[in-house]
Design an enzyme around this catalytic site. Structure first.
Site, PDB file in Angstrom:
ATOM      1  CG  ASP A 185      -2.177  -0.793   1.045  1.00  0.00           C
ATOM      2  OD1 ASP A 185      -2.658  -0.887  -0.091  1.00  0.00           O
ATOM      3  OD2 ASP A 185      -2.674  -1.345   2.043  1.00  0.00           O
ATOM      4  CG  MET A 186       2.623   2.410   3.572  1.00  0.00           C
ATOM      5  SD  MET A 186       1.414   3.759   3.699  1.00  0.00           S
ATOM      6  CE  MET A 186       2.517   5.152   3.970  1.00  0.00           C
TER       7      MET A 186
END
Length: 395
Positions: A185-186
């Site tokens: 996600d990051m």
């Protein structure tokens, strides 16, 4: 500077931040999209988070370890600090003129709906670009907009499992071991931010906006660019080491080892030199050409030896010899270290008795830490203010 919704002037004594004067509409939720919008807010943009009136961003209720801050989870405030909230039902035809007015005045739009959803809402790229040809349209998906996986749920753990990340960590006899952080996600949020900034630069030259798309699948593959490239070029399928595995291709001693009072991390270094420094004759005489082929045997010998001394004793020897080694800390120990304190990596958001501590942007501009004490917004708290601005602009 592009015409857009008004924002506060920069603080006295500071140069304007790079994105001062720009407006970002954040239609995304959870982590990947909101983390991109967060970085843009840190860099000076005004970020308006467009949320459904009933509940808002689902991340508002994702309370890790039960931690909440006011009306939402601590996680929500961490990833949505310094934003405004505009509550709107995107399926309500009566709300559509407001959304279109926001889009017409915005510089960036971010979303992470599944492929086809924005089009069904009438907010696909072509429709948005018709309203505002200068807009930068940024989308995050799980697996891209085409192909047989396009409708699968895009979730961090599932992507770590699918793309092989979970088979890189842990020792050979352990089950697949995912990273205990939302790294996909990051990473996707970071890649999306890069794409947005690149298109803003291009827009400054050509006057035209554009579209940037990032998928969690692509971000997960990109995270593995080094070992995956080795595999693609004949290096063989990666096999985790049986002893102290830390990298599927790097030779010993690369890994983390027990000491008499804790743990120590050893990076790349000649095994014979390591043996000389720590006083292990067997390691000092190990044939150089056997370091990779006998990786597990070498690591087992290192582990047997290092447990006889303390972490500080080994670090003193290794650092004096110029060998790369480090202590293994938990968070309570980390935050007490002078190096961490000097990094000024923590900030306080909120005010009065309602405050919480969180991380600060890793970016510095002109030597300035980018701090934003404003927590995440209450759902719809900006509606009155933003509607008034739109009404004024329409007159």
């Amino acid at each position: 500077m592009d015409e857009g919704l008004r924002i506060d002037a920069p603080a006295a004594g500071h140069e304007p931040l790079p994105l001062d004067g720009l407006t970002v509409l954040d239609f995304s939720q959870f982590l990947a999209g909101p983390s991109c919008a967060l970085r843009l807010a840190d860099l000076g943009a005004r970020v308006i988070k467009v949320e459904r009136p009933n509940g808002g961003d689902s991340g508002r209720d994702l309370a890790l370890a039960g931690q909440r801050f006011g009306d939402a989870s601590a996680l929500f405030h961490t990833i949505n600090r310094n934003k405004e909230s505009y509550a709107a039902d995107l399926k309500d035809a009566g709300v559509r003129p407001r959304i279109e007015a926001l889009i017409a005045r915005a510089d960036v739009l971010i979303h992470n709906f599944r492929p086809g959803i924005m089009e069904r809402l009438g907010l696909g790229y072509e429709a948005v670009a018709a309203l505002n040809p200068r807009i930068v349209y940024a989308g995050v998906s799980g697996y891209g907009t085409e192909g047989p996986w396009r409708d699968r749920p895009g979730q961090d753990l599932l992507l770590q499992a699918l793309t092989g990340i979970a088979r890189l960590s842990g020792d050979r006899d352990q089950a697949p071991t995912p990273a205990a952080l939302p790294i996909v996600d990051m990473a996707a949020g970071t890649q999306l931010t890069q794409g947005v900034l690149a298109l803003l630069v291009r827009r400054g030259v050509t006057g035209c906006g554009g579209r940037v798309d990032v998928s969690l699948l692509d971000a997960a593959i990109d995270l593995q660019l080094e070992p995956f490239t080795v595999f693609l070029n004949g290096g063989g399928a990666p096999e985790r080491g049986a002893v102290r595995n830390a990298n599927v291709y790097l030779a010993a001693p690369y890994g983390i080892y027990d000491t008499a009072d804790g743990h120590i991390a050893l990076a790349m270094m000649p095994v014979d030199r390591l043996g000389e420094v720590i006083g292990n004759e067997r390691l000092a005489e190990w044939p150089a050409n056997a370091w990779l082929g006998e990786r597990d045997a070498i690591k087992a010998e290192i582990a047997r030896h290092l447990v006889t001394g303390t972490t500080s004793e080994w670090l003193a020897l290794l650092e004096a010899a110029g060998l790369w080694a480090g202590e293994v800390l938990d968070w309570p120990a980390l935050v007490e270290r002078p190096g961490f304190v000097a990094a000024e990596a923590i900030q306080t958001i909120g005010s009065g008795e309602r405050v919480m501590r969180t991380t600060v942007s890793p970016i510095r501009i002109d030597g300035r830490r980018l701090r934003s004490p404003r927590p995440g917004p209450a759902l719809g708290e900006g509606n009155g203010r933003i509607d008034a601005e739109l009404d004024e602009d329409a007159r």
